[in-house]
Design an enzyme around this catalytic site. Structure first.
Site, mmCIF file in Angstrom:
data_model
loop_
_atom_site.group_PDB
_atom_site.id
_atom_site.type_symbol
_atom_site.label_atom_id
_atom_site.label_comp_id
_atom_site.label_asym_id
_atom_site.label_seq_id
_atom_site.Cartn_x
_atom_site.Cartn_y
_atom_site.Cartn_z
ATOM 1 N N THR A 16 2.199 -0.085 8.287
ATOM 2 C CA THR A 16 2.416 0.504 6.966
ATOM 3 C C THR A 16 3.907 0.797 6.758
ATOM 4 O OG1 THR A 16 1.610 2.180 5.410
ATOM 5 C CG2 THR A 16 1.950 2.899 7.702
ATOM 6 N N SER B 217 -5.915 4.811 7.656
ATOM 7 C CA SER B 217 -6.495 3.889 8.637
ATOM 8 C C SER B 217 -7.190 4.612 9.794
ATOM 9 C CB SER B 217 -5.412 2.961 9.191
ATOM 10 O OG SER B 217 -4.859 2.176 8.164
ATOM 11 N N GLY C 59 8.756 -1.203 -7.674
ATOM 12 C CA GLY C 59 9.093 -1.151 -6.255
ATOM 13 C C GLY C 59 9.248 -2.544 -5.670
ATOM 14 N N LYS D 69 6.591 -3.087 7.287
ATOM 15 C CA LYS D 69 5.883 -4.345 6.993
ATOM 16 C C LYS D 69 6.812 -5.563 7.023
ATOM 17 C CE LYS D 69 2.130 -2.291 4.311
ATOM 18 N NZ LYS D 69 1.285 -2.398 3.113
ATOM 19 N N GLY E 161 -5.502 3.018 -5.261
ATOM 20 C CA GLY E 161 -5.439 2.055 -4.176
ATOM 21 C C GLY E 161 -6.510 2.166 -3.109
#
Length: 253
Positions: A68, A22, A132, A72, A235
């Site tokens: 992150t 980010s 996950g 979250k 991703g």
């Protein structure tokens, strides 16, 4: 007014996030848009309870935050309002700060994942395994529900009917669950040799393997799928799409 006071400040909230996608993404974006009074920093905190102090220290300048791993879910307790979709998902990865200093949580992972996944879906992708159970996996599960894709979540410590353990993944299951999404951090740089413990020998060209990790660009999980002829996706596009959606939210009146 000093340069420091003049900044429109944005931040990533996380733990051990020196690698931060980010910060790099938004720093480049601000340069490209010639937004000299905008800055993006990391709130690298060891506990979510450190967040209020970080916000307080930057109160006048802070306009928005991304969230992150591993916060979250934990961040919910520190918000004034939560967007309906984020509430349904059960995870927040974007926060908008109002002029009055109120915090509203959103989930832009849903948008990023759905838009990046849809072009790759084929008729046989009716069942999925989500590896996950953290915050990102909740966004993936939400997208599957909207696309009517049946799924099982795979966990080292499964709970409830929708979760199974890694040892439960059989050849028979692999023959019908053609979509596999890695939502774990296994394989992230620098530990690039790691990968989720699934029976890769049963992967075929019918499979689509999607890894939420973007660094390295091709994880061991994806390499093993590629060797078997599977379609693979990392991703990075999801991250870019969710970042743009966050930027849109921050700039809404």
């Amino acid at each position: 007014m000093t340069e420091k006071e003049n900044k429109h400040l944005y931040a990533l909230v996380g733990k051990n996030i020196s690698y931060s996608f980010s910060r790099g993404y938004f720093t480049k974006k601000f340069e490209k848009l010639d937004l000299e009074d905008h800055k993006y920093i990391n709130f690298d905190i060891q506990s979510i309870h450190e967040l209020p102090q970080k916000i307080k220290e930057n109160k006048k300048r802070l306009k928005g935050m991304n969230v992150t791993i591993p916060y979250k879910l934990e961040v919910f307790n520190f918000l004034d309002r939560i967007d309906k979709k984020a509430l349904k998902v059960g995870a927040v990865n974007t926060i908008k700060i109002s002029k009055k200093g109120r915090l509203k949580g959103y989930n832009t992972d849903v948008y990023g994942f759905k838009k990046s996944l849809k072009p790759l879906l084929k008729k046989n992708h009716k069942k999925a395994l989500i590896l996950g159970t953290g915050g990102a996996s909740k966004a993936v599960a939400f997208v599957f529900e909207t696309l009517e894709i049946k799924y099982k979540q795979v966990s080292r410590t499964p709970e409830g009917k929708k979760q199974i353990s890694y040892s439960d993944i059989t050849e028979e299951m692999m023959s019908s669950y053609h979509l596999i999404v890695n939502c774990t951090p296994l394989g992230t740089h620098p530990n690039i040799e790691n990968c989720p413990d699934i029976p890769y020998e049963f992967i075929s060209s019918k499979h689509l393997l999607y890894d939420l990790i973007y660094n390295p660009t091709e994880t061991t999980f994806l390499k093993k799928g590629k060797e078997k002829g599977a379609t693979i996706k990392n991703g990075l596009e999801m991250l870019e799409l969710q970042a743009e959606k966050a930027w849109e939210i921050w700039n809404e009146d």
